[in-house]
Motif scaffolding. Structure first.
Motif, short mmCIF file in Angstrom:
data_model
loop_
_atom_site.label_atom_id
_atom_site.label_comp_id
_atom_site.label_asym_id
_atom_site.label_seq_id
_atom_site.Cartn_x
_atom_site.Cartn_y
_atom_site.Cartn_z
N ASP A 202 0.81 -1.21 -0.03
CA ASP A 202 0.13 0.14 -0.16
C ASP A 202 0.85 1.30 0.13
OD1 ASP A 202 -2.32 -1.21 -0.07
OD2 ASP A 202 -2.74 -1.02 2.04
N ARG A 203 1.94 1.34 0.74
CA ARG A 203 2.88 2.47 0.98
C ARG A 203 3.57 2.59 -0.35
NH1 ARG A 203 4.76 2.00 7.23
NH2 ARG A 203 2.49 1.71 8.15
N GLU A 204 4.22 1.61 -0.85
CA GLU A 204 4.63 1.77 -2.12
C GLU A 204 3.96 1.96 -3.29
OE1 GLU A 204 7.05 -1.26 -5.22
OE2 GLU A 204 7.22 -1.88 -3.40
N THR A 205 2.51 1.56 -3.38
CA THR A 205 1.84 2.16 -4.54
C THR A 205 1.31 3.53 -4.37
OG1 THR A 205 -0.19 1.32 -3.37
CG2 THR A 205 0.71 -0.10 -4.92
N GLY A 206 1.46 4.05 -2.94
CA GLY A 206 1.17 5.28 -2.90
C GLY A 206 2.39 6.31 -3.58
N TYR A 207 3.64 5.92 -3.17
CA TYR A 207 4.58 6.61 -3.55
C TYR A 207 4.94 6.53 -5.15
CZ TYR A 207 9.63 6.03 -5.65
OH TYR A 207 10.66 5.99 -6.26
N ARG A 208 4.56 5.25 -5.62
CA ARG A 208 4.69 5.28 -7.19
C ARG A 208 3.66 6.33 -7.99
NH1 ARG A 208 7.76 1.36 -9.70
NH2 ARG A 208 8.69 -0.10 -8.19
#
Length: 348
Positions: A202-208
């Motif tokens: 979830d956190r990585e997709t927010g960054y991307r």
């Protein structure tokens, strides 16, 4: 009315709060059916009179144990300390005590959990994020499961079907990445934990998503795994600075990795934020004490604990596995670990 703590009765509470005895009973047994204003009046009356309900007798009459089992991956995590305080506050208010147990991931089965409840060891279970302490049985109907609520983001897909109370990790990481972009950063790395973690995903997709929204590339060399630990972050930081196109900022998926990254950067002779900006996630108690203090995402830990306990009370009352996520608001905490990038910081 001058009543000692031992003489006050439920009738006295009802009279003081100007409600019926039945409403006071609902306050203890079915809090969701009592209006907020009425609940506050009853709470004030209880405190003023020093009323102590006979929880043992009430629990025996209702077939309850009066115990909530809290399963935690590691009791020493400072994030969980504040969450436990919120759980305990509501539990005590509603006449329950909590039993805290550490677990090894996957060490329990559904049968174990059902045995805990059926043998009257606990009325409900709170799982504090992290890894799952058990593995679900797909052939077991929902009503056969004990009341379970997951408190905080979970790293394990096994816990996704259960009711959860958490921040929106995607939105939070999107916001903190946007903040770095707004400072002028274009080469932004992301430090994650283990691949496959639902929480980190979830956190990585927010960054991307934030990078894509700003039409900024995400190079392979800007993705590093720090295993959610300070030591892992130190290795990941060295990896990032071996990349040909070095980043000017790093988004760390938790504060502990941010601490490790800052320590390693000092070993490399670099300064934060003069040479590189670092941001974290969780706003653990040490974030403000770092040098420099860490820009990070704050989670309302006590509120997460309280809401999880209220949700568990509903699940216990309805005897149905209530699915879905209840999101609580995060907060971007701006400190001194991030600033605009220096020009020509890393000549190629």
């Amino acid at each position: 009315m001058n009543l000692s703590k031992t003489n006050a009765s439920i009738k006295d509470v009802a009279k003081s709060a100007d409600v019926s005895v039945g409403t006071v009973s609902r306050y203890f047994n079915e809090p969701d059916r009592v209006k907020d204003e009425t609940r506050l009046r009853i709470q004030a009356a209880i405190e003023a009179l020093g009323y102590l309900p006979n929880n043992l007798a009430r629990n025996f009459r209702l077939g309850k144990t009066g115990t909530i089992l809290v399963l935690v991956w590691t009791i020493g995590d400072p994030f969980y300390g504040d969450v436990l305080a919120g759980i305990s506050r509501v539990a005590v208010e509603k006449g329950y005590r909590i039993s805290i147990q550490e677990f090894a991931p996957g060490s329990l089965s559904n049968t174990d959990l059902n045995d805990i409840v059926s043998s009257r060891q606990a009325d409900g279970i709170v799982v504090l994020g992290g890894a799952a302490p058990f593995r679900r049985s797909d052939d077991q109907p929902a009503e056969a499961h004990p009341a379970i609520v997951v408190c905080g983001e979970t790293a394990d897909s096994e816990l996704l079907p259960y009711p959860r109370v958490q921040v929106d990790g995607h939105q939070a990481c999107h916001e903190i990445t946007q903040y770095l972009i707004g400072l002028g950063h274009e080469r932004i790395a992301f430090m994650r934990g283990e691949q496959g973690s639902a929480m980190i995903q979830d956190r990585e997709t927010g960054y991307r998503a934030a990078m894509a929204q700003a039409s900024l590339p995400v190079e392979d060399g800007w993705m590093a795994s720090g295993n959610l630990t300070a030591e892992g972050a130190r290795r990941a930081t060295r990896q990032l600075f071996n990349a040909q196109n070095r980043p000017t900022a790093i988004v760390c998926a938790n504060d502990e990795m941010a601490f490790g990254a800052m320590a390693e950067l000092r070993m490399l002779g670099l300064s934060v934020p003069e040479d590189i900006s670092i941001v974290g996630f969780d706003n653990t108690r040490y974030a403000a004490l770092m040098n420099p203090p860490l820009t990070t995402i704050a989670q309302p830990t006590a509120d997460i604990g309280e809401r999880s306990m209220y949700r568990l009370l509903r699940a216990m009352k309805n005897r149905v596995l209530e699915s879905g996520v209840e999101y609580v608001a995060h907060q971007l905490i701006l400190r001194e670990s991030a600033r605009s990038p220096a020009k020509e910081m890393f000549p190629l």
